[in-house]
Write a protein that holds these residues in place. Structure first.
Motif, PDB file in Angstrom:
ATOM      1  N   HIS A   1      25.563  36.072  51.079  1.00 19.36           N
ATOM      2  CA  HIS A   1      26.010  37.397  51.968  1.00 19.36           C
ATOM      3  C   HIS A   1      25.244  38.729  51.720  1.00 19.36           C
ATOM      4  N   ARG A   2      25.226  38.873  50.217  1.00 18.54           N
ATOM      5  CA  ARG A   2      24.830  40.298  49.993  1.00 18.54           C
ATOM      6  C   ARG A   2      25.569  41.516  50.403  1.00 18.54           C
ATOM      7  N   ASP A   3      26.830  41.342  50.397  1.00 22.86           N
ATOM      8  CA  ASP A   3      27.614  42.187  50.761  1.00 22.86           C
ATOM      9  C   ASP A   3      28.986  42.703  49.862  1.00 22.86           C
ATOM     10  N   LEU A   4      28.898  42.067  48.643  1.00 27.62           N
ATOM     11  CA  LEU A   4      30.057  42.227  47.604  1.00 27.62           C
ATOM     12  C   LEU A   4      29.740  43.162  46.785  1.00 27.62           C
ATOM     13  N   LEU A   5      30.560  44.106  46.518  1.00 31.23           N
ATOM     14  CA  LEU A   5      30.610  45.097  45.487  1.00 31.23           C
ATOM     15  C   LEU A   5      31.611  44.930  44.714  1.00 31.23           C
ATOM     16  N   ILE A   6      31.353  44.430  43.358  1.00 26.45           N
ATOM     17  CA  ILE A   6      32.381  44.109  42.292  1.00 26.45           C
ATOM     18  C   ILE A   6      32.332  44.914  41.039  1.00 26.45           C
ATOM     19  N   TRP A   7      33.629  45.485  40.741  1.00 23.76           N
ATOM     20  CA  TRP A   7      33.606  46.182  39.375  1.00 23.76           C
ATOM     21  C   TRP A   7      34.616  45.628  38.369  1.00 23.76           C
TER      22      TRP A   7
ATOM     23  N   VAL B   1      24.595  48.922  61.632  1.00 22.09           N
ATOM     24  CA  VAL B   1      25.818  48.901  61.112  1.00 22.09           C
ATOM     25  C   VAL B   1      25.520  48.054  59.738  1.00 22.09           C
ATOM     26  N   ALA B   2      26.123  48.576  58.519  1.00 21.94           N
ATOM     27  CA  ALA B   2      26.040  47.805  57.239  1.00 21.94           C
ATOM     28  C   ALA B   2      27.657  47.456  56.785  1.00 21.94           C
ATOM     29  N   THR B   3      27.827  46.557  56.069  1.00 22.89           N
ATOM     30  CA  THR B   3      28.963  45.978  55.829  1.00 22.89           C
ATOM     31  C   THR B   3      28.945  45.759  54.209  1.00 22.89           C
ATOM     32  N   VAL B   4      30.118  46.282  53.599  1.00 27.07           N
ATOM     33  CA  VAL B   4      30.303  45.695  52.075  1.00 27.07           C
ATOM     34  C   VAL B   4      31.891  45.585  51.955  1.00 27.07           C
ATOM     35  N   PHE B   5      31.948  44.633  50.865  1.00 24.56           N
ATOM     36  CA  PHE B   5      33.358  44.607  50.518  1.00 24.56           C
ATOM     37  C   PHE B   5      33.486  45.007  48.995  1.00 24.56           C
ATOM     38  N   LEU B   6      34.724  45.571  49.011  1.00 24.37           N
ATOM     39  CA  LEU B   6      35.082  46.224  47.624  1.00 24.37           C
ATOM     40  C   LEU B   6      35.965  45.422  46.761  1.00 24.37           C
ATOM     41  N   LEU B   7      35.667  44.945  45.532  1.00 26.20           N
ATOM     42  CA  LEU B   7      36.486  44.008  44.745  1.00 26.20           C
ATOM     43  C   LEU B   7      36.378  44.534  43.336  1.00 26.20           C
ATOM     44  N   GLY B   8      37.644  44.318  42.851  1.00 20.17           N
ATOM     45  CA  GLY B   8      37.708  44.413  41.258  1.00 20.17           C
ATOM     46  C   GLY B   8      37.882  42.844  40.830  1.00 20.17           C
ATOM     47  N   ASP B   9      38.232  42.879  39.612  1.00 17.28           N
ATOM     48  CA  ASP B   9      38.697  41.526  38.802  1.00 17.28           C
ATOM     49  C   ASP B   9      39.982  40.891  38.861  1.00 17.28           C
ATOM     50  N   ALA B  10      40.154  40.229  39.929  1.00 10.97           N
ATOM     51  CA  ALA B  10      41.638  39.614  40.136  1.00 10.97           C
ATOM     52  C   ALA B  10      41.961  38.948  38.987  1.00 10.97           C
ATOM     53  N   ALA B  11      40.967  38.386  38.448  1.00  6.95           N
ATOM     54  CA  ALA B  11      41.466  37.174  37.437  1.00  6.95           C
ATOM     55  C   ALA B  11      42.316  37.790  36.139  1.00  6.95           C
ATOM     56  N   ARG B  12      42.173  39.188  35.964  1.00  2.00           N
ATOM     57  CA  ARG B  12      42.624  40.024  35.058  1.00  2.00           C
ATOM     58  C   ARG B  12      43.917  40.565  35.448  1.00  2.00           C
ATOM     59  N   SER B  13      44.518  40.222  36.618  1.00  2.00           N
ATOM     60  CA  SER B  13      45.845  40.708  36.992  1.00  2.00           C
ATOM     61  C   SER B  13      46.462  39.464  37.885  1.00  2.00           C
ATOM     62  N   ASP B  14      47.749  39.812  37.887  1.00  2.00           N
ATOM     63  CA  ASP B  14      48.353  38.717  39.170  1.00  2.00           C
ATOM     64  C   ASP B  14      48.234  37.247  38.892  1.00  2.00           C
ATOM     65  N   HIS B  15      47.788  37.007  37.884  1.00  2.00           N
ATOM     66  CA  HIS B  15      47.823  35.481  37.611  1.00  2.00           C
ATOM     67  C   HIS B  15      46.873  34.752  38.659  1.00  2.00           C
ATOM     68  N   PHE B  16      45.732  35.488  38.908  1.00  2.00           N
ATOM     69  CA  PHE B  16      44.731  34.795  40.103  1.00  2.00           C
ATOM     70  C   PHE B  16      43.970  33.835  38.991  1.00  2.00           C
ATOM     71  N   PRO B  17      43.450  32.711  39.713  1.00  2.00           N
ATOM     72  CA  PRO B  17      42.399  32.077  38.917  1.00  2.00           C
ATOM     73  C   PRO B  17      41.216  32.638  38.745  1.00  2.00           C
ATOM     74  N   ASP B  18      40.314  32.117  37.938  1.00  2.00           N
ATOM     75  CA  ASP B  18      39.066  32.646  37.646  1.00  2.00           C
ATOM     76  C   ASP B  18      38.244  32.129  38.926  1.00  2.00           C
ATOM     77  N   LEU B  19      37.725  33.098  39.752  1.00  2.00           N
ATOM     78  CA  LEU B  19      36.946  32.714  40.828  1.00  2.00           C
ATOM     79  C   LEU B  19      35.442  33.313  40.931  1.00  2.00           C
ATOM     80  N   ARG B  20      35.091  33.688  39.604  1.00  2.00           N
ATOM     81  CA  ARG B  20      33.828  34.367  39.459  1.00  2.00           C
ATOM     82  C   ARG B  20      32.495  33.656  39.928  1.00  2.00           C
TER      83      ARG B  20
END
Length: 395
Positions: A202-208, A173-192
Motif C-alpha cells: 500500500h505504500r502508506d505506512l510511516l513507522i518509527w 488526497v494523500a494518506t499515511v498511517f503513523l505507527l511505532g514499534d508495538a512489539a516493544r510495549s503492551d505485550h504485542f506479538p512481533d508483527l514486523r
C-alpha cells in the motif's frame, strides 16, 4: 471731527478684541499643551520579578525553555542552549535517570508515568519505514492517521472508504498511517514481517523505532511534524486523527473549498475542549500528578481528529521544541498553538465524543457531519456506502 472720533473708537475696539483674543489663546493653548503631555506613571514595585522555579516538573521544564528561547536574551542564550542540550541529553534517547530526584513522588507513580518521564526529553527516533513519494503529487489534503501495528482491519477499512488516496472531488488526497514499534510495549506479538508486506502493498505506512504507547502519542505527533517538513511541506491542509473514526472526506473538501485565503492560512478546527485541567484520579487514563503539572490546559481539539492548514503545521513544527513533551498529545498540540498565540476553532461537524444512539443508523446525520468517533471497521464501511449512495436524499 465727529467722523474722526468714530474712527478712533472703532480702532480702540479692534485693539481691545485683538488683546482679548491673544489672552484667551495663550490661556487655552497652554491648557491644551498641558493636556497633551502624558502622565508619567512610576511603578510602585519591582520591574523584574525574581525567578521562582515551579514545584511541578513539567512546569519547571517549560520555564527553562521560556528562558532559553526568550527573544530579548536569545543572543546570550546560544551557548546556554548548547549547554542545556548537553547536560540534559536533549536529542539523546538514553533514559534521564536524574528525573527520579526531580519529581518528588516519582517512586509512587504508575509505571507508564515513570517511563514517560525517563524519556520525556527524547524527540528523535530512527525511522524504520518511510514513504518519500507519498506527497509526490502535491496533496490538497493529507490524511495522517494514528494507528497501532495490530490494527490491520482498521487501516484496510479506511483505505477502502474515507481514506482512499488519489483524486476525490477533483482534489488530490494523500494518506499515511503513523505507527511505532508495538512489539516493544503492551505485550504485542512481533508483527514486523506482516507490516513490511502491508507497506509494500500500500505504500502508506510511516513507522518509527519507539515504544508505541498512549503516553508516547505526543512523540508520534512530533515525529510526524518532522516528517511533514521533510516530505510533505507543500500539503495545503492536514487531517490528523485516530484509526477508529469515520470521516466524511467529501464534506471536509467542501468545507475547505469555501474558506477565505485569510482563514485558510491559520485554520485549526475540531471538537474544542475548554476550561479543562489534569485528572488527579490515578484510576483515570488521563491521570497527571501535581508533582508533574499544575495549572489549567489551554483550549485544545479532541485528539480523535482535527483539521488544520499545511502552513500552520510547519509553524507547529517550528515551535514544538519550545514546549516540553506532555503525556497527552491533543493537550500538547493545544500548548503549541498557545505558544503561537493561536487557539483551535470549534466546529459542530466534529463529534469526537460520538453522537446520540438514536442517530447512529441515520445516513443523513453522517452526510452532514465531518467526523464521528468510535466506529468499528464494519461500521465505517457501512456508513461510507450510505453516504456514497447517489439516491440518498437529505434535507
Amino acid at each position: 471731527m465727529q467722523r474722526g472720533k468714530k474712527v478712533r473708537i472703532l480702532g480702540l475696539m479692534v485693539m481691545l478684541h485683538l488683546f482679548v483674543f491673544v489672552v484667551l489663546e495663550v490661556l487655552w493653548g497652554g491648557g491644551r499643551e498641558k493636556r497633551r503631555q502624558p502622565k508619567v506613571v512610576v511603578p510602585s514595585g519591582r520591574f523584574w520579578r525574581a525567578f521562582v522555579p515551579s514545584a511541578a516538573y513539567w512546569n519547571r521544564e517549560q520555564q527553562k525553555l521560556d528562558l532559553l528561547h526568550n527573544p530579548i536574551l536569545k543572543a546570550e542564550n546560544v551557548s546556554a542552549i548548547d549547554w542545556f542540550n548537553a547536560t540534559t541529553g536533549r536529542g539523546s534517547c538514553e533514559p534521564d535517570v536524574g528525573v527520579r530526584a526531580q519529581v518528588k513522588d516519582y517512586d509512587a507513580l504508575p509505571a507508564r508515568f515513570k517511563d514517560f518521564l525517563l524519556y520525556m526529553r527524547c524527540r528523535s527516533y530512527p525511522m524504520v519505514v518511510d514513504q518519500p513519494r507519498a506527497c509526490e503529487k502535491k496533496p490538497f489534503l493529507l490524511l495522517a492517521i494514528k494507528s497501532l501495528a495490530p490494527h490491520f482491519d482498521r487501516r484496510q477499512a479506511i483505505r477502502q472508504t474515507w481514506g482512499r488516496a488519489g483524486r476525490l472531488a477533483n482534489r488530490t488526497v494523500a494518506t499515511v498511517f503513523l505507527l511505532g514499534d508495538a512489539a516493544r510495549s503492551d505485550h504485542f506479538p512481533d508483527l514486523r514481517d506482516l507490516l513490511r508486506r502491508e507497506s509494500s502493498a500500500h505504500r502508506d505506512l510511516l513507522i518509527w523505532d519507539y515504544r508505541d504507547t498512549f503516553f508516547n502519542l505526543t512523540v508520534k505527533e512530533v515525529l510526524f511534524l518532522d516528517w511533514l517538513e521533510r516530505r510533505c511541506r507543500d500539503a495545503s491542509f492536514v487531517f490528523k486523527g485516530d484509526d477508529d473514526v469515520f470521516v466524511n472526506t467529501r464534506r471536509v473538501l467542501d468545507f475547505l473549498e469555501g474558506l477565505s485565503p485569510a482563514r485558510a492560512e491559520s485554520l485549526f478546527v475540531g471538537d474544542v475542549i475548554t476550561n479543562a485541567g489534569p485528572h488527579r484520579d490515578r484510576k483515570v487514563k488521563y491521570f497527571v500528578p501535581e508533582s508533574v503539572f499544575v495549572g489549567q490546559y489551554p483550549p485544545y481539539a479532541g485528539g480523535g481528529g482535527y483539521l488544520y492548514s499545511g502552513e500552520l503545521a510547519l509553524r507547529l513544527r517550528s515551535v514544538s521544541p519550545e514546549v516540553p513533551l506532555y503525556p497527552i498529545d491533543d493537550v500538547y498540540t493545544g500548548m503549541c498553538l498557545r505558544k503561537l498565540g493561536l487557539a483551535p476553532e470549534r466546529h459542530k461537524g466534529f463529534r469526537t465524543f460520538g453522537i446520540q444512539e438514536k442517530y447512529r443508523d441515520n445516513a443523513c446525520v453522517y452526510h452532514s457531519l465531518m467526523l464521528v468517533h468510535r466506529r468499528t471497521p464494519q461500521q465505517i464501511i457501512e456508513i461510507w456506502s450510505w453516504i456514497s449512495n447517489p439516491t440518498l436524499k437529505c434535507k
